[in-house]
Structure formats: C-alpha cells, structure tokens
Motif scaffolding. Structure first.
Motif, PDB file in Angstrom:
ATOM      1  N   ASP A  58      -0.424  -7.888   7.118  1.00 22.87           N
ATOM      2  CA  ASP A  58      -0.750  -8.787   8.227  1.00 22.87           C
ATOM      3  C   ASP A  58      -1.843  -9.740   7.767  1.00 22.87           C
ATOM      4  O   ASP A  58      -2.938  -9.319   7.396  1.00 22.87           O
ATOM      5  CB  ASP A  58      -1.226  -7.973   9.428  1.00 22.87           C
ATOM      6  N   ARG A  59      -1.567 -11.032   7.797  1.00 20.96           N
ATOM      7  CA  ARG A  59      -2.524 -12.017   7.277  1.00 20.96           C
ATOM      8  C   ARG A  59      -3.755 -12.171   8.143  1.00 20.96           C
ATOM      9  O   ARG A  59      -4.764 -12.725   7.703  1.00 20.96           O
ATOM     10  CB  ARG A  59      -1.830 -13.367   7.110  1.00 20.96           C
ATOM     11  N   GLU A  60      -3.685 -11.704   9.388  1.00 22.82           N
ATOM     12  CA  GLU A  60      -4.879 -11.736  10.234  1.00 22.82           C
ATOM     13  C   GLU A  60      -5.737 -10.492  10.011  1.00 22.82           C
ATOM     14  O   GLU A  60      -6.949 -10.570   9.874  1.00 22.82           O
ATOM     15  CB  GLU A  60      -4.465 -11.846  11.707  1.00 22.82           C
ATOM     16  N   LYS A  61      -5.109  -9.326   9.946  1.00 22.93           N
ATOM     17  CA  LYS A  61      -5.846  -8.084   9.723  1.00 22.93           C
ATOM     18  C   LYS A  61      -6.278  -7.945   8.264  1.00 22.93           C
ATOM     19  O   LYS A  61      -7.332  -7.412   7.964  1.00 22.93           O
ATOM     20  CB  LYS A  61      -4.975  -6.889  10.099  1.00 22.93           C
ATOM     21  N   MET A  62      -5.416  -8.369   7.358  1.00 27.25           N
ATOM     22  CA  MET A  62      -5.628  -8.247   5.906  1.00 27.25           C
ATOM     23  C   MET A  62      -5.740  -6.785   5.457  1.00 27.25           C
ATOM     24  O   MET A  62      -6.545  -6.418   4.611  1.00 27.25           O
ATOM     25  CB  MET A  62      -6.835  -9.058   5.445  1.00 27.25           C
ATOM     26  N   TYR A  63      -4.884  -5.945   6.043  1.00 28.66           N
ATOM     27  CA  TYR A  63      -4.658  -4.588   5.548  1.00 28.66           C
ATOM     28  C   TYR A  63      -3.293  -4.133   6.051  1.00 28.66           C
ATOM     29  O   TYR A  63      -2.825  -4.586   7.105  1.00 28.66           O
ATOM     30  CB  TYR A  63      -5.756  -3.609   5.993  1.00 28.66           C
ATOM     31  N   PRO A  64      -2.611  -3.254   5.304  1.00 31.58           N
ATOM     32  CA  PRO A  64      -1.298  -2.773   5.748  1.00 31.58           C
ATOM     33  C   PRO A  64      -1.427  -1.651   6.768  1.00 31.58           C
ATOM     34  O   PRO A  64      -2.384  -0.870   6.728  1.00 31.58           O
ATOM     35  CB  PRO A  64      -0.652  -2.267   4.460  1.00 31.58           C
ATOM     36  N   THR A  65      -0.456  -1.561   7.671  1.00 30.80           N
ATOM     37  CA  THR A  65      -0.425  -0.471   8.647  1.00 30.80           C
ATOM     38  C   THR A  65       0.697   0.519   8.352  1.00 30.80           C
ATOM     39  O   THR A  65       0.916   1.452   9.116  1.00 30.80           O
ATOM     40  CB  THR A  65      -0.245  -1.028  10.072  1.00 30.80           C
ATOM     41  N   GLN A  66       1.403   0.316   7.254  1.00 32.20           N
ATOM     42  CA  GLN A  66       2.552   1.142   6.923  1.00 32.20           C
ATOM     43  C   GLN A  66       2.415   1.733   5.527  1.00 32.20           C
ATOM     44  O   GLN A  66       1.916   1.083   4.603  1.00 32.20           O
ATOM     45  CB  GLN A  66       3.831   0.297   6.995  1.00 32.20           C
ATOM     46  N   THR A  67       2.844   2.984   5.386  1.00 31.28           N
ATOM     47  CA  THR A  67       2.965   3.654   4.096  1.00 31.28           C
ATOM     48  C   THR A  67       4.298   3.266   3.478  1.00 31.28           C
ATOM     49  O   THR A  67       5.265   3.000   4.188  1.00 31.28           O
ATOM     50  CB  THR A  67       2.871   5.181   4.301  1.00 31.28           C
ATOM     51  N   ALA A  68       4.362   3.229   2.155  1.00 31.54           N
ATOM     52  CA  ALA A  68       5.630   2.874   1.509  1.00 31.54           C
ATOM     53  C   ALA A  68       6.623   4.039   1.580  1.00 31.54           C
ATOM     54  O   ALA A  68       7.653   3.941   2.246  1.00 31.54           O
ATOM     55  CB  ALA A  68       5.392   2.440   0.072  1.00 31.54           C
ATOM     56  N   VAL A  69       6.325   5.150   0.899  1.00 32.11           N
ATOM     57  CA  VAL A  69       7.253   6.281   0.849  1.00 32.11           C
ATOM     58  C   VAL A  69       6.502   7.584   1.105  1.00 32.11           C
ATOM     59  O   VAL A  69       5.496   7.856   0.446  1.00 32.11           O
ATOM     60  CB  VAL A  69       7.976   6.336  -0.519  1.00 32.11           C
ATOM     61  N   ASN A  70       7.011   8.383   2.044  1.00 31.87           N
ATOM     62  CA  ASN A  70       6.396   9.657   2.407  1.00 31.87           C
ATOM     63  C   ASN A  70       7.358  10.791   2.064  1.00 31.87           C
ATOM     64  O   ASN A  70       8.357  11.003   2.746  1.00 31.87           O
ATOM     65  CB  ASN A  70       6.071   9.672   3.904  1.00 31.87           C
ATOM     66  N   LEU A  71       7.022  11.533   0.995  1.00 34.31           N
ATOM     67  CA  LEU A  71       7.876  12.638   0.551  1.00 34.31           C
ATOM     68  C   LEU A  71       7.190  13.989   0.739  1.00 34.31           C
ATOM     69  O   LEU A  71       7.480  14.949   0.021  1.00 34.31           O
ATOM     70  CB  LEU A  71       8.261  12.435  -0.922  1.00 34.31           C
ATOM     71  N   GLN A  72       6.279  14.100   1.712  1.00 31.81           N
ATOM     72  CA  GLN A  72       5.537  15.336   1.888  1.00 31.81           C
ATOM     73  C   GLN A  72       6.434  16.500   2.295  1.00 31.81           C
ATOM     74  O   GLN A  72       6.082  17.665   2.068  1.00 31.81           O
ATOM     75  CB  GLN A  72       4.406  15.153   2.914  1.00 31.81           C
ATOM     76  N   ASN A  73       7.602  16.219   2.886  1.00 32.03           N
ATOM     77  CA  ASN A  73       8.511  17.281   3.321  1.00 32.03           C
ATOM     78  C   ASN A  73       9.696  17.472   2.378  1.00 32.03           C
ATOM     79  O   ASN A  73      10.738  17.992   2.769  1.00 32.03           O
ATOM     80  CB  ASN A  73       9.000  17.006   4.743  1.00 32.03           C
ATOM     81  N   VAL A  74       9.530  17.011   1.127  1.00 33.92           N
ATOM     82  CA  VAL A  74      10.510  17.236   0.063  1.00 33.92           C
ATOM     83  C   VAL A  74       9.896  18.195  -0.937  1.00 33.92           C
ATOM     84  O   VAL A  74       8.790  17.971  -1.435  1.00 33.92           O
ATOM     85  CB  VAL A  74      10.904  15.915  -0.632  1.00 33.92           C
TER      86      VAL A  74
END
Length: 361
Positions: A167-183
């Motif tokens: 987000d160019r206003e916040k300048m930080y991501p709110t989403q993780t790329a890949v979550n494999l904690q349950n693999v």
C-alpha cells in the motif's frame, strides 16, 4: 495433461497479469490432490499470474485466511515455475544519479519481470495480533496432527516468485506470501517471496515503514514437523523474512529489508543454515517473543555456518538499518553463528547468552 505434470494453462490460467487466475490455479491444485499429487507447471509469462480473489476466512470452522488452498491430505504436490528465480531484485529507495546529477524518475518503478511469478493485488485486512493467523496468498488449513496442527503431509515449491501488494499510503504490506505452518514436510527451492512494489521513492519521500502487521515472506512448518529443506530462497520487505522451526536444512537464504530476517519459534531438534546473505534488515537472526501465528515458543537449537551482511547504516529505509545481528532476549538460542562484513565497521551487535556462540569469520 501436458507432458510431465499438469499445466495451469490447461485449467484456464492466462498469466497475462490482468485476468484473475485464482480459480484456475485452485482447480489445478485440486485436480492434483484428487489424483494423489504431482507437479503443477507454471509457464513463464511477462505478465505473471494474478491472484485477485479475496482470501477464504475459514475452513471447517477454523481460521484459514488465504487466497489459495492446499487441500488437506497426503497428496504430494509441487508447484513449479519454468526457471529458477533471479534473486537480489532491488527494493531500495532511489538514489541520486551521479552522472546526471539528478534523481531517477519520481514514480514508483516497475520491478523486473524476469521470474515466473504469482502476485496478489487483493488488499488484506490489518492484523496486529502476533498470535493470530496471518492473511496469505497460499496456505494449508489447520489440522489435528502433532503440535503443528498439520493437515498436509508434504508440499513443494520451486522456481516461483510470490509477490504481495504494498500500500503506497501505508508503506508496509498487510499480507504474508506463503504460510506452510500446517504442512508437515516442505521443500522450497529457487524461490523468492517479496513485495509487488519498490519500497519507496526519494523525491516523493516514500519509504518502507515499521509494520504493525505481523507479515512474513515464508512461514515454514510448525513444531513436530518432519523436515524442511530450503535451497536458494529469498525474502524481501516483510516484518519477518522467514519464520522457521525444527528440522530445517537451508543451503542459501537471502533476506533484504525485513525487520526480522530469520526468526525461530521452536527448534528442539537441530536446524542448520549453511549460508545467509542479509542486506538492510533491522535484525538478522531472532527468536519469537510471542506465540507467533499460534506457534508456541521453545528452545531453539540452531547452527548458522556463515552470515554475510550489510548493515544499511545511514541509508533509507530507516526501518532496515541494522540494530542486532542476533536478538534473543529470552536466551532460547543454543548453537553457533559465524559472521562476515565485507566493509565498514566490523561489529555484529547481539543480545543472547553465551550458549549461542558468535564468531567473526
């Protein structure tokens, strides 16, 4: 079917960077799971594979929070791009052009399109609770096996780049790329997890900001997993670059512009990282200070063969200037690390006990 493995084009994926390929990619994953596993091929395209559908919030009454689902079960699935990712794509604020004595253009630049990439442009809600499940592009649902609550026995990714929106206003991501904690068992090779934008622009006075959201490039398996093998993998621009546990063997990790480059939650069994290249991270190696993403804290037995790092002192973004090479305030780390800094002041600030031995190369 297209040769060895299945091709996402056969399920309707376009890869043009405009069409929403969420349903097509999910159909390919579901088909592979139903037949017991297999390789899912992603041909290289200049546009990339756009994931625009909102995340699924729950599966079987439990939080899920991802756009793409790895179906529960024992199917052995691999996602594979056409060629190994080119790592080290730059995410720095634009510098002065010494030749022209001027800054480069003030608009946010287009990142290189030389990797086979899956990118999200869905804006995930902010999640500031470190114990909550993060929003992600791809994940497996929570299961009932072992302390890691595994639902999937094995999953692999190779030659793919995953990009989350900035987000160019916040300048930080709110989403993780890949979550494999349950693999339970993962194999990741020649991959990159990063942002979909440059981290800033000098003239516009935009730069990556401290992230109140607990986002990560790659979250590996939870506790009591089988094995996690990573080879030639990069993470750039997240609060946590890699979130790791036990039985990790990593041949080469690259972390750039992360607040915590590599963080361990629990590692009762030994994990070994052979080499790390760390550029412009606030902390390079750390242990979790909360039950991050619901994964309990524990002892962390870790051997890091070598860390080659640049500290980013005096450079933007300020959030990526090194404060600690190792940060383990609860003294949970056992093991060793060897560091090397090619230029500048030769120091590696650390907060940890003597049970974690740190040496200069």
């Amino acid at each position: 079917m297209s040769g060895f493995g299945i091709n996402v084009f056969d399920f309707g994926a376009k890869g043009d960077g405009v069409s929403d390929d969420t349903a097509a990619i999910q159909a390919a994953i579901d088909f592979s799971a139903a037949r017991g596993g297999g390789k899912i091929l992603f041909p290289y395209t200049k546009g990339g594979y756009r994931i625009a559908s909102p995340a699924i919030e729950e599966i079987n009454g439990k939080p899920f929070r991802a756009q793409l689902v790895i179906p529960a079960g024992s199917a052995n699935i691999q996602l594979e791009g056409e060629m190994p990712c080119r790592l080290l794509n730059s995410y720095i604020v634009r510098p002065l052009d010494a030749v022209k004595n001027d800054f480069v253009p003030t608009t946010f630049g287009t990142l290189p399109a030389d990797n086979t990439r899956i990118f999200s442009d869905w804006e995930a809600p902010e999640e500031k609770d470190p114990t909550a499940r993060p929003w992600a592009i791809l994940a497996a649902p929570e299961g009932n096996s072992c302390k890691g609550h595994f639902s999937v026995s094995q999953f692999s990714i190779s030659n793919l780049e995953f990009r989350v929106p900035l987000d160019r206003e916040k300048m930080y991501p709110t989403q993780t790329a890949v979550n494999l904690q349950n693999v339970s068992r993962i194999n990741i090779s020649d991959c990159q997890f990063c942002l979909g934008e440059q981290v800033g622009d000098t003239l516009l006075q935009k730069e990556l900001q401290p992230n109140p959201c607990h986002t990560a490039g790659l979250i590996a398996s939870g506790d009591q997993n089988d094995d996690n093998v990573l080879r030639n993998v990069a993470s750039q621009g997240f609060r946590y670059g890699f979130v790791l546990g036990e039985h990790v063997v990593a041949d080469y990790l690259y972390v750039h512009n992360c607040e915590e480059g590599i963080t361990f939650h629990d590692c009762s069994h030994l994990s070994v990282i052979h080499h790390v290249v760390a550029q412009h991270n606030t902390v390079i190696l750390s242990t979790t200070t909360a039950d991050l993403f619901g994964m309990p804290k524990g002892p962390c037995n870790v051997s890091v063969g070598s860390v080659n790092f640049e500290c980013g002192t005096g450079l933007k973004p300020a959030v990526s200037q090194l404060r600690y090479g190792v940060y383990d305030p609860e003294n949970r780390l056992h093991g060793s690390l060897v560091w090397h800094k090619p230029w500048g002041k030769k120091e590696f600030p650390a907060v940890c006990s003597e049970q974690f031995e740190i040496k200069r190369f």
